[in-house]
Design a protein around this motif. Structure first.
Motif, PDB file in Angstrom:
ATOM      1  N   LEU A  23       0.829  -1.196   0.000  1.00 49.01           N
ATOM      2  CA  LEU A  23       0.000   0.000   0.000  1.00 49.01           C
ATOM      3  C   LEU A  23       0.870   1.256   0.000  1.00 49.01           C
ATOM      4  CD1 LEU A  23      -2.724   1.452   0.211  1.00 49.01           C
ATOM      5  CD2 LEU A  23      -2.642   1.079   2.688  1.00 49.01           C
ATOM      6  N   ALA A  24       1.940   1.230   0.793  1.00 44.78           N
ATOM      7  CA  ALA A  24       2.856   2.377   0.832  1.00 44.78           C
ATOM      8  C   ALA A  24       3.483   2.630  -0.532  1.00 44.78           C
ATOM      9  CB  ALA A  24       3.939   2.143   1.885  1.00 44.78           C
ATOM     10  N   ALA A  25       3.916   1.569  -1.205  1.00 43.66           N
ATOM     11  CA  ALA A  25       4.521   1.713  -2.528  1.00 43.66           C
ATOM     12  C   ALA A  25       3.513   2.252  -3.538  1.00 43.66           C
ATOM     13  CB  ALA A  25       5.078   0.371  -3.003  1.00 43.66           C
ATOM     14  N   ALA A  26       2.271   1.780  -3.444  1.00 47.94           N
ATOM     15  CA  ALA A  26       1.231   2.253  -4.360  1.00 47.94           C
ATOM     16  C   ALA A  26       0.915   3.732  -4.117  1.00 47.94           C
ATOM     17  CB  ALA A  26      -0.030   1.404  -4.196  1.00 47.94           C
ATOM     18  N   LEU A  27       0.904   4.140  -2.853  1.00 47.51           N
ATOM     19  CA  LEU A  27       0.655   5.553  -2.533  1.00 47.51           C
ATOM     20  C   LEU A  27       1.828   6.429  -2.970  1.00 47.51           C
ATOM     21  CD1 LEU A  27      -0.950   5.041   0.978  1.00 47.51           C
ATOM     22  CD2 LEU A  27      -2.091   6.097  -1.001  1.00 47.51           C
ATOM     23  N   ALA A  28       3.053   5.926  -2.815  1.00 49.94           N
ATOM     24  CA  ALA A  28       4.221   6.670  -3.275  1.00 49.94           C
ATOM     25  C   ALA A  28       4.180   6.865  -4.786  1.00 49.94           C
ATOM     26  CB  ALA A  28       5.500   5.945  -2.859  1.00 49.94           C
ATOM     27  N   ILE A 212      -7.717  -8.566  -1.725  1.00 48.55           N
ATOM     28  CA  ILE A 212      -6.339  -8.796  -2.174  1.00 48.55           C
ATOM     29  C   ILE A 212      -6.174 -10.285  -2.492  1.00 48.55           C
ATOM     30  CG2 ILE A 212      -3.914  -8.525  -1.611  1.00 48.55           C
ATOM     31  CD1 ILE A 212      -5.537  -5.883  -1.689  1.00 48.55           C
ATOM     32  N   PRO A 213      -5.864 -10.620  -3.729  1.00 45.63           N
ATOM     33  CA  PRO A 213      -5.840 -12.036  -4.130  1.00 45.63           C
ATOM     34  C   PRO A 213      -4.637 -12.786  -3.569  1.00 45.63           C
ATOM     35  CG  PRO A 213      -5.058 -10.647  -5.920  1.00 45.63           C
ATOM     36  CD  PRO A 213      -5.532  -9.718  -4.840  1.00 45.63           C
ATOM     37  N   ARG A 214      -4.789 -14.070  -3.443  1.00 46.02           N
ATOM     38  CA  ARG A 214      -3.672 -14.943  -3.059  1.00 46.02           C
ATOM     39  C   ARG A 214      -2.763 -15.112  -4.281  1.00 46.02           C
ATOM     40  NH1 ARG A 214      -3.018 -18.937   0.782  1.00 46.02           N
ATOM     41  NH2 ARG A 214      -5.196 -18.774   1.440  1.00 46.02           N
ATOM     42  N   THR A 215      -1.481 -14.785  -4.132  1.00 43.64           N
ATOM     43  CA  THR A 215      -0.543 -14.942  -5.239  1.00 43.64           C
ATOM     44  C   THR A 215       0.856 -15.159  -4.697  1.00 43.64           C
ATOM     45  OG1 THR A 215       0.582 -13.779  -7.072  1.00 43.64           O
ATOM     46  CG2 THR A 215      -0.456 -12.405  -5.408  1.00 43.64           C
ATOM     47  N   VAL A 216       1.643 -15.977  -5.392  1.00 44.92           N
ATOM     48  CA  VAL A 216       3.011 -16.269  -4.971  1.00 44.92           C
ATOM     49  C   VAL A 216       3.897 -15.044  -5.117  1.00 44.92           C
ATOM     50  CG1 VAL A 216       3.838 -17.017  -7.233  1.00 44.92           C
ATOM     51  CG2 VAL A 216       4.848 -17.997  -5.149  1.00 44.92           C
ATOM     52  N   SER A 224      13.006 -10.759  -1.969  1.00 46.62           N
ATOM     53  CA  SER A 224      13.957  -9.969  -2.757  1.00 46.62           C
ATOM     54  C   SER A 224      14.200  -8.587  -2.175  1.00 46.62           C
ATOM     55  CB  SER A 224      13.446  -9.832  -4.202  1.00 46.62           C
ATOM     56  OG  SER A 224      12.261  -9.039  -4.239  1.00 46.62           O
ATOM     57  N   GLY A 225      13.520  -8.258  -1.057  1.00 49.37           N
ATOM     58  CA  GLY A 225      13.709  -6.954  -0.442  1.00 49.37           C
ATOM     59  C   GLY A 225      13.012  -5.837  -1.192  1.00 49.37           C
ATOM     60  N   ALA A 226      11.919  -6.146  -1.859  1.00 50.68           N
ATOM     61  CA  ALA A 226      11.150  -5.145  -2.599  1.00 50.68           C
ATOM     62  C   ALA A 226       9.674  -5.463  -2.430  1.00 50.68           C
ATOM     63  CB  ALA A 226      11.530  -5.154  -4.082  1.00 50.68           C
ATOM     64  N   THR A 227       8.814  -4.547  -2.863  1.00 49.02           N
ATOM     65  CA  THR A 227       7.386  -4.821  -2.783  1.00 49.02           C
ATOM     66  C   THR A 227       6.910  -5.448  -4.086  1.00 49.02           C
ATOM     67  OG1 THR A 227       6.536  -2.750  -3.733  1.00 49.02           O
ATOM     68  CG2 THR A 227       7.154  -2.728  -1.395  1.00 49.02           C
ATOM     69  N   VAL A 228       5.691  -5.940  -4.057  1.00 51.77           N
ATOM     70  CA  VAL A 228       5.127  -6.604  -5.225  1.00 51.77           C
ATOM     71  C   VAL A 228       4.936  -5.623  -6.378  1.00 51.77           C
ATOM     72  CG1 VAL A 228       2.705  -6.258  -4.606  1.00 51.77           C
ATOM     73  CG2 VAL A 228       3.371  -8.307  -5.890  1.00 51.77           C
ATOM     74  N   LEU A 229       4.923  -4.329  -6.104  1.00 51.44           N
ATOM     75  CA  LEU A 229       4.737  -3.333  -7.149  1.00 51.44           C
ATOM     76  C   LEU A 229       5.998  -3.122  -7.976  1.00 51.44           C
ATOM     77  CD1 LEU A 229       2.371  -2.627  -5.050  1.00 51.44           C
ATOM     78  CD2 LEU A 229       2.352  -0.430  -6.216  1.00 51.44           C
ATOM     79  N   LYS A 233       3.872  -6.715 -13.921  1.00 51.07           N
ATOM     80  CA  LYS A 233       2.461  -6.513 -13.609  1.00 51.07           C
ATOM     81  C   LYS A 233       1.847  -7.820 -13.110  1.00 51.07           C
ATOM     82  CE  LYS A 233       1.437  -2.682 -16.741  1.00 51.07           C
ATOM     83  NZ  LYS A 233       0.586  -2.205 -17.854  1.00 51.07           N
ATOM     84  N   ASN A 234       1.068  -7.725 -12.062  1.00 46.34           N
ATOM     85  CA  ASN A 234       0.400  -8.900 -11.522  1.00 46.34           C
ATOM     86  C   ASN A 234      -0.847  -8.460 -10.795  1.00 46.34           C
ATOM     87  OD1 ASN A 234       1.057  -8.777  -8.445  1.00 46.34           O
ATOM     88  ND2 ASN A 234       2.997  -8.303  -9.478  1.00 46.34           N
ATOM     89  N   LYS A 235      -1.727  -9.411 -10.503  1.00 46.05           N
ATOM     90  CA  LYS A 235      -3.030  -9.062  -9.934  1.00 46.05           C
ATOM     91  C   LYS A 235      -2.914  -8.549  -8.505  1.00 46.05           C
ATOM     92  CE  LYS A 235      -3.943 -13.911  -8.672  1.00 46.05           C
ATOM     93  NZ  LYS A 235      -4.858 -15.061  -8.845  1.00 46.05           N
ATOM     94  N   GLY A 236      -1.881  -8.991  -7.763  1.00 46.43           N
ATOM     95  CA  GLY A 236      -1.684  -8.492  -6.408  1.00 46.43           C
ATOM     96  C   GLY A 236      -1.325  -7.014  -6.402  1.00 46.43           C
ATOM     97  N   ALA A 237      -0.393  -6.640  -7.265  1.00 48.74           N
ATOM     98  CA  ALA A 237       0.011  -5.236  -7.356  1.00 48.74           C
ATOM     99  C   ALA A 237      -1.159  -4.364  -7.785  1.00 48.74           C
ATOM    100  CB  ALA A 237       1.169  -5.100  -8.345  1.00 48.74           C
ATOM    101  N   GLN A 238      -1.937  -4.838  -8.740  1.00 51.38           N
ATOM    102  CA  GLN A 238      -3.079  -4.060  -9.219  1.00 51.38           C
ATOM    103  C   GLN A 238      -4.105  -3.844  -8.105  1.00 51.38           C
ATOM    104  OE1 GLN A 238      -3.436  -2.306 -11.887  1.00 51.38           O
ATOM    105  NE2 GLN A 238      -5.483  -1.652 -11.249  1.00 51.38           N
ATOM    106  N   ALA A 239      -4.322  -4.867  -7.270  1.00 49.04           N
ATOM    107  CA  ALA A 239      -5.278  -4.738  -6.171  1.00 49.04           C
ATOM    108  C   ALA A 239      -4.823  -3.669  -5.184  1.00 49.04           C
ATOM    109  CB  ALA A 239      -5.443  -6.080  -5.462  1.00 49.04           C
ATOM    110  N   TYR A 240      -3.536  -3.635  -4.867  1.00 49.55           N
ATOM    111  CA  TYR A 240      -3.043  -2.616  -3.930  1.00 49.55           C
ATOM    112  C   TYR A 240      -3.080  -1.220  -4.546  1.00 49.55           C
ATOM    113  CZ  TYR A 240      -1.820  -5.839  -0.213  1.00 49.55           C
ATOM    114  OH  TYR A 240      -1.895  -6.749   0.807  1.00 49.55           O
ATOM    115  N   ARG A 241      -2.892  -1.134  -5.855  1.00 44.65           N
ATOM    116  CA  ARG A 241      -3.040   0.174  -6.510  1.00 44.65           C
ATOM    117  C   ARG A 241      -4.480   0.672  -6.396  1.00 44.65           C
ATOM    118  NH1 ARG A 241       0.470  -2.347 -10.498  1.00 44.65           N
ATOM    119  NH2 ARG A 241       2.551  -1.390 -10.400  1.00 44.65           N
ATOM    120  N   GLU A 242      -5.429  -0.218  -6.585  1.00 44.26           N
ATOM    121  CA  GLU A 242      -6.843   0.169  -6.461  1.00 44.26           C
ATOM    122  C   GLU A 242      -7.177   0.558  -5.020  1.00 44.26           C
ATOM    123  OE1 GLU A 242      -9.456  -2.819  -8.032  1.00 44.26           O
ATOM    124  OE2 GLU A 242      -8.282  -3.043  -9.870  1.00 44.26           O
TER     125      GLU A 242
END
Length: 262
Positions: A23-28, A212-216, A224-229, A233-242
């Protein structure tokens, strides 16, 4: 006006830290100046944002007990988020704070010196209802409850809601309970949908959209020390952007929160 959001659930494994980081990454990415506060002695948020907790000399522990100013401890991250990190030392802060008057206000006092430098502050509360979580709830304007879409996941939700009510009565009367955020959601199963309906009915609690969907991808990102964003592109990142857009519209324009129910 700076908004402080606490993300809390005393049950572990509900994607709480994943929610804070993503969520923080999406807001940034929406041009918000974002600070995240790791209040969990396990320091999972600190690790997931690319910092090794074992190599950090000063953390939110030092800030809470008064040995450092918050601005002296802040770290930058690859996502453009500012981090107030945690280390295992934070486990000892709880015992130290318990002996101090006004212990619930330690984080609020610390954030007062830096909050004007940010648009949004997100606090990752530990999976407990101890003094650290009380600090997060006392410092916040609003609280979000990540909820795993499984049968036993909502055990304890009632206790958390009672704690929120007690905080509103004693230390933070303006605390706004936004609702539950469905995590690890599998739209293919009626089970996930039934759990959400049960939570909404039993606790009269809004269930925020989107689920927020279940995704690997989440586990891969944390490792990897990063966020899913940060990845493809993946459905998890898109959900947090929304979700970020939903919350930002609520905070800045006063729009009604989009919910799945309630």
């Amino acid at each position: 006006m700076t908004t402080v959001l606490a993300v809390a659930n005393q049950k572990g494994g509900v994607a709480k830290t994943t929610t804070v980081a993503s969520l923080a990454a999406a807001l940034a990415a929406l041009d918000q100046r974002v600070l995240v506060v790791d209040l969990d002695p396990q320091a999972c948020l600190t690790f997931s944002l690319g910092h090794n907790p074992d190599k950090i000399e000063r953390s939110v522990h030092d800030v809470l007990i008064g040995d450092a100013e918050a601005k002296e401890v802040l770290l930058d991250t690859a996502e453009g988020i500012t981090l107030l990190p945690a280390t295992i030392d934070l486990a000892g802060a709880e015992a130290l704070l318990l002996m101090r008057p006004g212990r619930e206000y330690a984080l609020k006092r610390a954030l007062a010196t830096i909050r004007d430098d940010f648009d949004i502050v997100i606090v990752d509360c530990p999976p407990s209802l101890g003094v650290l979580t009380l600090n997060g709830l006392t410092a916040a304007e609003s609280v979000l409850v990540p909820l795993q879409c499984e049968t036993l996941a909502h055990r304890g939700v009632g206790q958390l809601l009672r704690t929120v009510e007690e905080v509103k009565q004693i230390t933070n009367p303006d605390l706004d309970l936004l609702g539950a955020l469905p995590t690890l959601y599998d739209a293919r199963t009626t089970h996930s949908r039934d759990v959400l309906a049960d939570v909404s009915d039993r606790y009269n609690l809004p269930v925020l959209s989107p689920a927020i969907p279940r995704t690997v991808r989440f586990a891969e990102a944390s490792a990897s020390g990063a966020t899913v964003l940060a990845g493809r592109k993946n459905k998890g990142a898109q959900a947090y952007r929304e979700l970020a857009e939903n919350l930002l519209n609520y905070w800045t324009d006063g729009r009604k929160l989009e919910t799945l129910s309630g």
